[in-house]
Design an enzyme around this catalytic site. Structure first.
Site, PDB file in Angstrom:
ATOM      1  N   ASP A  52      -0.673  -1.728   5.146  1.00  0.00           N
ATOM      2  CA  ASP A  52      -1.637  -2.467   5.975  1.00  0.00           C
ATOM      3  C   ASP A  52      -1.349  -3.961   5.972  1.00  0.00           C
ATOM      4  OD1 ASP A  52      -2.482  -3.309   3.503  1.00  0.00           O
ATOM      5  OD2 ASP A  52      -4.371  -2.212   3.539  1.00  0.00           O
TER       6      ASP A  52
ATOM      7  N   ASP B 157       0.239  -5.459   0.458  1.00  0.00           N
ATOM      8  CA  ASP B 157       1.490  -4.729   0.268  1.00  0.00           C
ATOM      9  C   ASP B 157       2.715  -5.614   0.462  1.00  0.00           C
ATOM     10  OD1 ASP B 157       0.343  -2.159  -0.215  1.00  0.00           O
ATOM     11  OD2 ASP B 157      -0.135  -2.011   1.901  1.00  0.00           O
TER      12      ASP B 157
ATOM     13  N   ASP C  96       1.752   3.528   2.442  1.00  0.00           N
ATOM     14  CA  ASP C  96       0.556   3.252   1.668  1.00  0.00           C
ATOM     15  C   ASP C  96      -0.511   4.203   2.208  1.00  0.00           C
ATOM     16  OD1 ASP C  96      -1.286   1.843  -0.007  1.00  0.00           O
ATOM     17  OD2 ASP C  96      -2.007   0.801   1.771  1.00  0.00           O
TER      18      ASP C  96
END
Length: 620
Positions: free
Chosen positions: A513, A517, A320
């Protein structure tokens, strides 16, 4: 050295002295038997007792049974034939030396884990009627105010009300540099207040606090076994009864045809000593335990040996962007209005985002720097992956990305500045945009290079950000692929596509994080949560939790996993190879009891010493 280890060491010393004395005294027959018997029972009584106890509980075929059967058999053959007394005592003596090595190695591994377990707070100072009272952290409620003195552990998660101090997070992150906290900052349980007095309002009950979740994670790590550990467990379950049957067959069948009962019984006893699987049963779990302990010293929490094993085979790493490769701290870097003033454009954007806690929303509020009149705002609607829609002063204001502008049919234009662009439209008319920039983490580029050095074939970045921003970050960091303007569902779809690309053995790791997610973390072969200090979602969703926000720790985790797996494979090949060689030689009379001792206990000691190297994998 523990009390148990001291007792084993004393028994080894006493038995060794008795053994030497028995060897030096020139008696034969029954007297020779009586001389060696004390040395045998001093060193082997606990093995005999465990074997009898396990047989009574229906657990017949274990290493205690094999050692008891082989050594007692050697004594019996010595009593009725040629003496095997020294060999019988020495087998048991050497076996206990192996147990001592095992106890020491496991103790060191547990010590590395217990250093992390020291983060558990003993008490909390609660303010009651103007007095500080020490209570159990579990008795403190959300909203209570606690005081943390210099040198004390932070017992619960909370927000600082008064005081400024340096907080040591090394027990959680592995980093020695403390961080400063002041009123308004969050503090998490498990850290140590170094030099100031802090008053903190508790935001989470102890059971939901960071320290509680981490302790639960570490305590349960050993329950999730790697494939190699499960294989050894199954292997020992079938292997031990099989070798006992083979030994019985070796003792009984050949003498029926060629005679020489005593010689074949001796070969069967040698066969039993060689076949004891303790080298594998001890060293393989010890290696994984050491690897997990070593990783914890680096602030890398691995939820089980199975995840350590999977990480070693990772060939695709998917990141990410925000909060993982970048700081996640946004700053307004440009305001470009059309038919509005800069302050008017910023004010509308801030009001529209006033009910959002997204990092972009926070950066807009920080740039505005004034008190918001939220009474002007009504009918706020969050549009996932696009922006927000709200009624402000009776007008429809939309603030978000280009997807939102196209959805509502507003003509917009891109900005020449690289960054996240927030477009604003009022009643279907475009009135300008605001550019917000995020900073790439210091070690992000080095982290990508380190992953490739560890054998990762492809590095990919997924982001909901604009194409220009995503491609700029990917180019700076040297990533292989980048996909931009993705909604949460799009990220899952991209990961599923990448899963189809990898080889049969290769694995895919997703690094995020951990806050939004979770779907992708759970879909990947292995989920790694970045910047997880205090993040509940990260600790719950990920398989590996990095307790700081440094992407370079991913390569370190891979290095630890590969070294641990290498040690495991070395022990399996070495132990099985030596045992197989001596087992093949035994029926032909080409091996004796001393060689059997080395093939069992000697191999065990060497395997334990090798497994102990896994304890060093996390040291800098």
């Amino acid at each position: 050295m523990t009390r148990k280890q001291k007792k084993i060491l004393i028994r080894i010393a006493v038995s060794a002295v008795l053994l030497i004395g028995a060897v030096l005294i020139p008696y034969e027959g029954v007297w020779r038997f009586l001389l060696f018997l004390p040395a045998y029972f001093v060193i082997g009584w606990d093995v005999l007792w465990k074997a009898l106890r396990n047989i009574a509980h229906g657990q017949v075929f274990d290493e205690n049974f094999l050692m008891a059967l082989a050594t007692m058999g050697a004594f019996c053959t010595g009593f009725f034939g040629e003496g095997e007394y020294p060999e019988a005592v020495f087998v048991m003596l050497f076996y206990q030396v192996g147990e001592l090595f095992q106890s020491y190695a496991v103790g060191k591994s547990r010590k590395s884990i217990s250093a992390l377990m020291d983060i558990r707070p003993d008490y909390a100072n609660v303010e009651q009627d103007g007095q500080l009272v020490q209570v159990d952290p579990e008795e403190v409620a959300v909203g209570d105010v606690i005081t943390i003195k210099a040198g004390e552990k932070v017992p619960l998660d909370g927000v600082v009300l008064d005081g400024t101090s340096m907080v040591n997070t090394s027990a959680l992150t592995g980093e020695s540099v403390p961080r400063q906290v002041q009123p308004g900052d969050d503090v998490i349980s498990g850290c140590v207040n170094q030099n100031g007095l802090l008053r903190v309002r508790v935001t989470k009950a102890f059971g939901e606090s960071t320290v509680s979740k981490i302790l639960d994670l570490v305590e349960n790590a050993s329950s999730k076994k790697a494939r190699a550990e499960n294989f050894i467990t199954r292997f020992a379950r079938y292997y031990t009864p099989a070798v006992v049957l083979c030994a019985v067959a070796l003792a009984v069948i050949p003498p029926l045809f060629v005679g020489g009962w005593a010689g074949w019984v001796e070969k069967a006893l040698i066969f039993l000593v060689v076949s004891c699987p303790c080298a594998l049963v001890i060293s393989v779990p010890l290696s994984f335990f050491g690897g997990i302990g070593g990783a914890s010293r680096q602030g890398i929490l691995v939820k089980g040996g199975n995840y350590l094993e999977v990480l070693a085979d990772t060939e695709i790493v998917v990141f990410d962007k925000t909060g993982t490769l970048t700081e996640g701290v946004f700053n307004v870097t440009a305001i470009h209005p059309e038919a509005y003033s800069e302050s008017g454009l910023l004010e509308l954007a801030v009001l529209a985002e006033s009910y959002s806690d997204h990092p972009i929303s926070r950066s807009l509020k920080e740039a505005y720097g004034k008190e918001l009149d939220t009474a002007r705002v009504a009918q706020v609607e969050e549009l996932s992956g696009r922006g927000v829609r709200a009624q402000i002063d009776g007008k429809t204001v939309c603030a978000g990305n280009d997807k939102l502008m196209e959805e509502i049919g507003v003509k917009w234009h891109p900005c020449h500045r690289v960054g996240t662009t927030v477009h604003v439209a009022v009643d279907g008319v475009y009135i300008g945009h605001i550019v917000i920039s995020d900073q790439v983490k210091e070690d992000a580029k080095a982290a990508v290079s380190a992953l490739k050095a560890q054998g990762v074939k492809k590095t990919v970045m997924l982001t909901g950000d604009a194409k220009a921003v995503g491609e700029s970050v990917a180019k700076d960091l040297g990533l292989d692929e980048v996909y931009t303007q993705l909604l949460p569902a799009d990220k899952v779809e991209k990961v599923e596509g990448l899963l189809r690309e990898k080889s049969g053995k290769g694995k895919l790791a997703f690094v995020g994080d951990g806050i939004n997610d979770a779907p992708v973390l759970s879909r990947a072969d292995i989920g790694i949560a970045m910047g997880a200090l205090g993040s509940d979602a990260a600790i719950e969703a990920a398989d590996i939790v990095l307790m700081d926000d440094k992407p370079s720790k991913i390569a370190k985790a891979m290095e630890i996993s590969k070294r641990t797996l290498r040690i495991v494979r070395q022990n399996i090949v070495f132990a099985l190879g030596v045992k197989l060689l001596v087992l093949v030689l035994t029926p032909f009379g080409l091996s004796n009891m001393w060689e059997a001792v080395f093939a069992d206990v000697g191999v065990t000691v060497i395997a334990i010493i090798n497994a102990s190297r896994a304890l060093q994998v996390g040291k800098k």
